[in-house]
Design an enzyme around this catalytic site. Structure first.
Site, short mmCIF file in Angstrom:
data_model
loop_
_atom_site.label_atom_id
_atom_site.label_comp_id
_atom_site.label_asym_id
_atom_site.label_seq_id
_atom_site.Cartn_x
_atom_site.Cartn_y
_atom_site.Cartn_z
N LYS A 11 80.55 16.71 50.07
CA LYS A 11 81.68 15.93 49.55
C LYS A 11 82.61 15.43 50.68
O LYS A 11 82.55 15.92 51.81
CB LYS A 11 82.46 16.79 48.56
CG LYS A 11 81.64 17.20 47.33
CD LYS A 11 82.53 17.92 46.33
CE LYS A 11 81.72 18.32 45.11
NZ LYS A 11 82.58 18.93 44.08
N TYR A 51 79.70 12.02 37.10
CA TYR A 51 80.44 13.13 36.50
C TYR A 51 80.78 12.87 35.03
O TYR A 51 81.76 13.45 34.52
CB TYR A 51 81.71 13.41 37.30
CG TYR A 51 81.49 14.20 38.58
CD1 TYR A 51 80.91 15.46 38.57
CD2 TYR A 51 81.91 13.70 39.81
CE1 TYR A 51 80.72 16.19 39.73
CE2 TYR A 51 81.73 14.42 40.99
CZ TYR A 51 81.14 15.68 40.94
OH TYR A 51 80.97 16.41 42.08
N ASN A 114 85.95 21.22 47.17
CA ASN A 114 85.10 22.41 47.34
C ASN A 114 83.83 22.14 48.14
O ASN A 114 82.82 22.82 47.98
CB ASN A 114 84.82 23.06 45.98
CG ASN A 114 84.04 22.15 45.05
OD1 ASN A 114 83.77 21.01 45.38
ND2 ASN A 114 83.66 22.67 43.90
N HIS A 117 78.32 19.99 46.20
CA HIS A 117 77.92 19.98 44.79
C HIS A 117 76.46 20.39 44.71
O HIS A 117 75.69 20.13 45.65
CB HIS A 117 78.09 18.57 44.20
CG HIS A 117 77.41 18.41 42.88
ND1 HIS A 117 77.99 18.77 41.69
CD2 HIS A 117 76.15 17.96 42.56
CE1 HIS A 117 77.13 18.54 40.71
NE2 HIS A 117 76.02 18.04 41.20
N GLU A 128 70.16 13.97 38.26
CA GLU A 128 71.02 13.69 39.41
C GLU A 128 70.21 13.13 40.59
O GLU A 128 70.68 12.24 41.30
CB GLU A 128 71.80 14.95 39.81
CG GLU A 128 72.83 15.31 38.75
CD GLU A 128 73.62 16.57 39.04
OE1 GLU A 128 74.55 16.85 38.26
OE2 GLU A 128 73.34 17.29 40.02
#
Ligand code: CMP
Length: 144
Positions: A11, A51, A114, A117, A128
């Protein structure tokens, strides 16, 4: 155990920290192969689509803003039990709750920023991977 593929993302917060290499090292140390890799700055529709399952959550607007704030790296990973293995290497979603030695514990800032993913099940992994990679962008790796 069967060979599996899973989807991973590094990310924007991790790119800002300059830890792409450290994350790839941990992936390889976990005996997962990187079989697809792509860097991009995602636009809003792409993140909203990715998402979509979180669309009604209160944190959704913030999540979209964060994920469009800078470049990220999409990865296709392959290995024995790849989905569970990658989730173990990442740690829990909230870095404060993640086990010691996991990526999120070591590099995550909070539940939003965070670092990484990972797909949570075979069905989501397939979806995905398809969302980010064409079939010819994932290499056939010869396992010894
Ligand atoms: P990820 O594994 O990418 O899947 C959905 C993401 O939503 C999750 O990681 C977090 O980055 C984010 N997220 C989940 N819960 C929250 C929350 N309570 N507040 C902000 N972001 C969240």
């Amino acid at each position: 155990m069967a060979l599996e593929k899973t989807f991973a993302m590094i990310k924007p917060d991790a790119l800002e920290k300059g830890i792409i290499g450290e994350i790839c090292k941990r992936i390889e140390e976990a005996n997962l192969k990187i079989v697809g890799m792509k860097m991009h700055k995602l636009d809003r529709p792409r993140v909203e689509g990715f998402y979509a399952v979180h669309k009604t959550k209160p944190f959704f607007p913030q999540l979209v803003a964060f994920m469009t704030s800078g470049p990220s790296v999409a990865l296709a990973l392959e290995g024995e039990n790849a989905i569970a293995t990658w989730r173990e290497v990442m740690g829990a979603t909230d870095p404060e709750k993640a086990a010691e030695g996991t990526i999120r514990r070591d590099f995550g800032t909070n539940v939003e920023r965070n670092a990484v993913h990972g797909s949570d099940a075979p069905e989501t992994a397939a979806l995905e991977l398809k969302y980010f990679f064409d079939q010819n962008e994932i290499v056939q790796y010869e396992w010894m």
